[in-house]
Write a protein that holds these residues in place. Structure first.
Motif, mmCIF file in Angstrom:
data_model
loop_
_atom_site.group_PDB
_atom_site.id
_atom_site.type_symbol
_atom_site.label_atom_id
_atom_site.label_comp_id
_atom_site.label_asym_id
_atom_site.label_seq_id
_atom_site.Cartn_x
_atom_site.Cartn_y
_atom_site.Cartn_z
ATOM 1 N N GLU A 43 -47.115 40.232 46.478
ATOM 2 C CA GLU A 43 -46.822 40.831 45.282
ATOM 3 C C GLU A 43 -47.401 41.827 44.824
ATOM 4 O O GLU A 43 -47.345 43.206 44.782
ATOM 5 C CB GLU A 43 -47.480 39.987 43.924
ATOM 6 C CG GLU A 43 -46.341 38.464 43.852
ATOM 7 C CD GLU A 43 -47.000 37.799 42.859
ATOM 8 O OE1 GLU A 43 -46.122 37.626 41.191
ATOM 9 O OE2 GLU A 43 -48.168 37.463 42.585
ATOM 10 N N CYS B 217 -45.311 44.855 47.004
ATOM 11 C CA CYS B 217 -44.925 45.313 46.476
ATOM 12 C C CYS B 217 -45.245 46.671 45.043
ATOM 13 O O CYS B 217 -44.773 48.135 45.350
ATOM 14 C CB CYS B 217 -44.196 44.731 45.710
ATOM 15 S SG CYS B 217 -42.588 44.901 44.435
ATOM 16 N N HIS C 15 -44.934 51.198 45.803
ATOM 17 C CA HIS C 15 -44.044 51.988 45.068
ATOM 18 C C HIS C 15 -44.741 53.473 44.081
ATOM 19 O O HIS C 15 -44.100 54.040 43.527
ATOM 20 C CB HIS C 15 -43.041 51.003 43.775
ATOM 21 C CG HIS C 15 -42.151 49.889 44.293
ATOM 22 N ND1 HIS C 15 -42.447 48.862 45.236
ATOM 23 C CD2 HIS C 15 -40.898 50.746 44.782
ATOM 24 C CE1 HIS C 15 -41.007 48.935 45.507
ATOM 25 N NE2 HIS C 15 -40.322 49.403 45.398
ATOM 26 N N THR D 104 -37.379 45.651 47.582
ATOM 27 C CA THR D 104 -37.864 45.904 46.228
ATOM 28 C C THR D 104 -37.708 47.185 45.460
ATOM 29 O O THR D 104 -37.639 48.114 45.508
ATOM 30 C CB THR D 104 -39.141 45.351 46.190
ATOM 31 O OG1 THR D 104 -40.217 46.025 46.673
ATOM 32 C CG2 THR D 104 -38.966 44.175 46.755
ATOM 33 N N THR D 105 -38.308 47.235 44.687
ATOM 34 C CA THR D 105 -37.396 48.341 43.742
ATOM 35 C C THR D 105 -38.541 48.379 42.540
ATOM 36 O O THR D 105 -39.604 47.604 42.462
ATOM 37 C CB THR D 105 -36.479 48.161 42.636
ATOM 38 O OG1 THR D 105 -37.216 46.412 41.525
ATOM 39 C CG2 THR D 105 -34.853 47.325 43.401
ATOM 40 N N GLU E 36 -38.885 48.568 39.786
ATOM 41 C CA GLU E 36 -39.372 47.151 38.532
ATOM 42 C C GLU E 36 -39.369 46.339 39.059
ATOM 43 O O GLU E 36 -40.075 45.581 38.323
ATOM 44 C CB GLU E 36 -37.174 47.065 38.211
ATOM 45 C CG GLU E 36 -37.395 45.856 37.262
ATOM 46 C CD GLU E 36 -38.152 46.192 35.812
ATOM 47 O OE1 GLU E 36 -38.313 44.766 35.364
ATOM 48 O OE2 GLU E 36 -38.096 47.143 35.157
ATOM 49 N N ASP E 37 -39.294 45.414 40.406
ATOM 50 C CA ASP E 37 -39.981 44.574 40.775
ATOM 51 C C ASP E 37 -41.354 44.740 40.721
ATOM 52 O O ASP E 37 -42.616 43.752 40.530
ATOM 53 C CB ASP E 37 -39.188 44.062 42.016
ATOM 54 C CG ASP E 37 -38.550 44.080 42.341
ATOM 55 O OD1 ASP E 37 -37.788 42.835 41.783
ATOM 56 O OD2 ASP E 37 -37.474 44.241 43.410
ATOM 57 N N ALA F 83 -42.530 44.032 36.602
ATOM 58 C CA ALA F 83 -43.142 42.608 36.738
ATOM 59 C C ALA F 83 -44.089 42.501 37.187
ATOM 60 O O ALA F 83 -44.841 41.038 37.012
ATOM 61 C CB ALA F 83 -41.135 42.046 37.440
ATOM 62 N N VAL F 84 -44.891 41.938 38.379
ATOM 63 C CA VAL F 84 -45.956 42.323 39.376
ATOM 64 C C VAL F 84 -47.096 42.591 38.208
ATOM 65 O O VAL F 84 -47.929 41.746 37.627
ATOM 66 C CB VAL F 84 -46.049 42.887 40.485
ATOM 67 C CG1 VAL F 84 -47.928 42.324 40.892
ATOM 68 C CG2 VAL F 84 -45.156 42.245 41.418
ATOM 69 N N ARG G 191 -46.444 40.219 35.226
ATOM 70 C CA ARG G 191 -47.185 38.735 35.681
ATOM 71 C C ARG G 191 -48.239 38.529 36.095
ATOM 72 O O ARG G 191 -49.109 37.576 34.908
ATOM 73 C CB ARG G 191 -46.383 38.524 36.834
ATOM 74 C CG ARG G 191 -46.589 36.598 37.202
ATOM 75 C CD ARG G 191 -44.927 36.812 37.969
ATOM 76 N NE ARG G 191 -45.171 37.146 38.960
ATOM 77 C CZ ARG G 191 -43.956 38.626 38.981
ATOM 78 N NH1 ARG G 191 -43.309 38.223 38.588
ATOM 79 N NH2 ARG G 191 -44.180 38.938 40.281
ATOM 80 N N GLU H 246 -40.250 54.573 44.009
ATOM 81 C CA GLU H 246 -39.336 53.984 44.715
ATOM 82 C C GLU H 246 -39.265 54.550 45.657
ATOM 83 O O GLU H 246 -39.142 55.495 46.718
ATOM 84 C CB GLU H 246 -37.549 54.866 44.666
ATOM 85 C CG GLU H 246 -36.552 53.338 44.384
ATOM 86 C CD GLU H 246 -36.874 52.148 43.773
ATOM 87 O OE1 GLU H 246 -37.467 51.237 44.846
ATOM 88 O OE2 GLU H 246 -36.813 51.908 42.529
#
Length: 428
Positions: free
Chosen positions: A160, A163, A167, A211-212, A214-215, A218-219, A222, A241
Motif C-alpha cells: 500500500e 502504491c 503515483h 495500479t492506478t 485511484e488505488d 483508496a490507500v 483506508r 499515473e
C-alpha cells in the motif's frame, strides 16, 4: 554449527543467531549476483541502482564485469563501499532527504540520450523508495517527507505504501526504465517484499505498474491519511499515473531476482538441520500488525509445545515477510522487536521456547539494531529491573525493552536486505 544433536548441549540462542547469520549470508551479492551478469553490449554499459544492498551489488558487479562501465548508485547512510568506476552516493532512509533527491535527479540525467546498443544494469534492493525521493511535478521533497512519515506510522502494508509512492514520484513506477529507452535495461533485484512483486521493491523504478492513482487515493482513505490539496490533486487529476504494462518504452527489458526471502529462510533451515533440529518454514510473506502476528505465532507455538501439532518438538518455526507497526507510543520501536515482545507476552514464560526476530539489513525500524532474542525468562528478568513489558509494548518501545536486558542483536550493516527473519525454537 558442528552437526551435534540438541541433546549434546547446543545452546538455543547460539543456534538462532547462527541461523540468522546464514540467512543474511545467503543473500550476499558476492554469492548471488555474478551468475546473472550478461555479456557486454556493443555500446556503453551504465550501472544505476538504489537500496540498502545496492552499493555492495555495485562493488561485486565491478569485480566481475568484463568491459568498460560507468555508474551511479544511491544507498543508505553507512552502507557505502568503495568502488572504482561506479559512484556511490549515500542518502537518508526511511525518511528521505536532499541527498536522495539530488541523486535521483542525477540518475535520470545520467541515463538520458542512450541508444539501442547501450545496456543499463539496474541494481535494486529494499530501501530504494526512500533513497529515490524525486517528487512528481508540482510536489516538493517536504511533501514526500511528510507523506512518508505518515505512511510509516499508519499501519499500511508495504504494498500500500509503495502504491502511493509510485503515483507521487518522478522516477518510480517504471519511469526510470522509460527514461533509459531505447537502451536495454536489465534489473537485478534483491527482494524484501512479501510475494516478491518487483513493482513493490523500491516502488518499481524499472517496472511497469498496473495500479492506478485511484488505488493510491483508496490507500489514503483506508488509513485516514490527510494530504494537502496540491498533493491530492496530483492523484485526482491522474497526473501521477505510472508507466503501465505494454508501454513500448519498456519492451525487451528484463527483470531477474537474485535473492529472495525464501532463499534466506531455506539457508537458515539448513543450519538447523545440521544441528539436528527440524525447521519448518511457515511462510516467507507474512504480513499484518506486528503485535498481532506475535499473538498468532504464539498460539501455533503453544500447540507445538503441548500437543505436537502441526510439528513435534524439538523443532524451529521459521517465517519471513514484512509486518507493520501502527505507532501509538513514543518509544524506540521496530517491527521485529514489536513482534518479539508481543510473542513473549503471549507465551508468558513458556518453558523451552526461545525466539529471535531480526531485519536482515541490520536495521529494525530506524535503530542500528537488527532485532532481539527472547527466552522463557525474558518477562521475569524485565520485571526484576522494574520494566513493565505490557507498558513497553503499548509505548512501541521494543528496542528500549530488549536493550535493557542486553538481548538486542546488533550486527551492523549487512549490505543486503531480504526482509524479516523470525525463528521460534521449541525444545520439547
Amino acid at each position: 554449527m558442528t552437526g551435534q544433536p540438541l541433546t549434546q548441549g547446543l545452546e538455543p540462542r547460539a543456534l538462532l543467531r547462527a541461523m540468522f547469520d546464514a540467512a543474511v549470508a545467503a543473500a550476499q551479492p558476492a554469492l548471488c549476483l555474478p551468475p546473472h551478469l550478461p555479456p557486454p553490449p556493443r555500446g556503453r554499459t551504465l550501472v544505476i541502482g538504489a537500496g540498502k544492498a545496492s552499493a555492495e551489488m555495485a562493488r561485486v558487479l565491478e569485480r566481475h564485469w568484463q568491459g568498460e562501465l560507468t555508474g551511479l548508485v544511491v544507498t543508505r547512510y553507512g552502507y557505502a563501499v568503495p568502488c572504482e568506476r561506479i559512484e556511490i552516493v549515500e542518502a537518508a532512509h526511511p525518511v528521505p532527504d536532499e541527498a536522495g533527491l539530488a541523486a535521483a535527479q542525477r540518475m535520470l540525467d545520467f541515463v538520458a540520450d542512450l541508444t539501442a546498443d547501450d545496456l543499463v544494469i539496474c541494481l535494486i534492493s529494499g530501501g530504494g523508495s526512500a533513497l529515490l525521493p524525486l517528487p512528481a511535478e508540482g510536489l516538493t521533497l517536504a511533501d514526500k517527507q511528510r507523506l512518508n512519515s505518515a505512511l510509516l506510522a499508519s499501519g499500511a502494508t508495504i504494498s500500500e505504501m509503495n502504491c502511493v509512492r509510485r503515483h507521487l514520484s518522478g522516477i518510480k513506477g517504471g519511469r526510470l526504465a522509460a527514461a533509459c529507452h531505447p537502451a536495454r535495461v536489465l534489473t537485478l533485484l534483491i527482494s524484501d517484499v512479501p510475494g516478491d512483486d518487483p513493482v513493490d521493491i523500491a516502488s518499481g523504478p524499472t517496472c511497469a505498474d498496473a495500479t492506478t492513482c485511484e488505488d493510491a487515493l483508496a490507500v489514503l482513505r483506508r488509513h485516514g491519511i490527510d494530504v494537502p490539496a496540491h498533493v491530492r490533486a496530483v492523484l485526482e487529476s491522474g497526473r501521477g499515473e505510472s508507466v503501465k504494462p505494454g508501454d513500448p518504452r519498456l519492451a525487451g527489458n528484463e527483470i531477474r531476482f537474485i535473492a529472495t526471502p525464501q532463499m534466506a529462510l531455506e539457508a537458515a533451515a539448513a543450519v538447523a538441520a545440521e544441528a539436528g533440529v527440524p525447521a519448518h518454514i511457515l511462510g516467507d510473506g507474512i504480513e499484518g500488525e506486528a503485535r498481532e502476528v506475535g499473538i498468532v505465532l504464539a498460539g501455533i507455538t503453544r500447540q507445538v509445545a503441548s500437543r505436537g501439532q502441526p510439528f513435534a518438538p524439538p523443532c524451529i518455526l521459521l517465517s519471513g515477510g514484512e509486518t507493520t507497526v501502527t505507532v501509538r507510543g513514543t518509544g524506540r520501536g521496530g517491527r521485529n522487536v514489536e513482534f518479539l515482545l508481543s510473542l513473549a507476552l503471549a507465551l508468558n514464560g513458556l518453558e523451552g521456547v526461545h525466539a529471535m526476530s531480526c531485519d536482515t539489513d541490520g536495521v529494525d525500524g530506524q535503530e542500528e539494531i537488527a532485532g532481539a532474542y527472547a527466552g522463557p525468562a525474558t518477562l521475569e528478568r524485565a520485571r526484576r529491573l522494574g520494566i513493565r513489558p505490557r507498558d513497553s509494548l503499548a509505548n512501541n518501545d521494543g528496542h528500549g525493552f530488549f536493550g535493557a536486558l542486553d538481548d538486542a542483536v546488533v550486527c551492523g550493516p549487512t549490505l543486503t536486505n531480504v526482509n524479516d527473519f523470525r525463528a521460534i525454537f521449541v525444545e520439547g
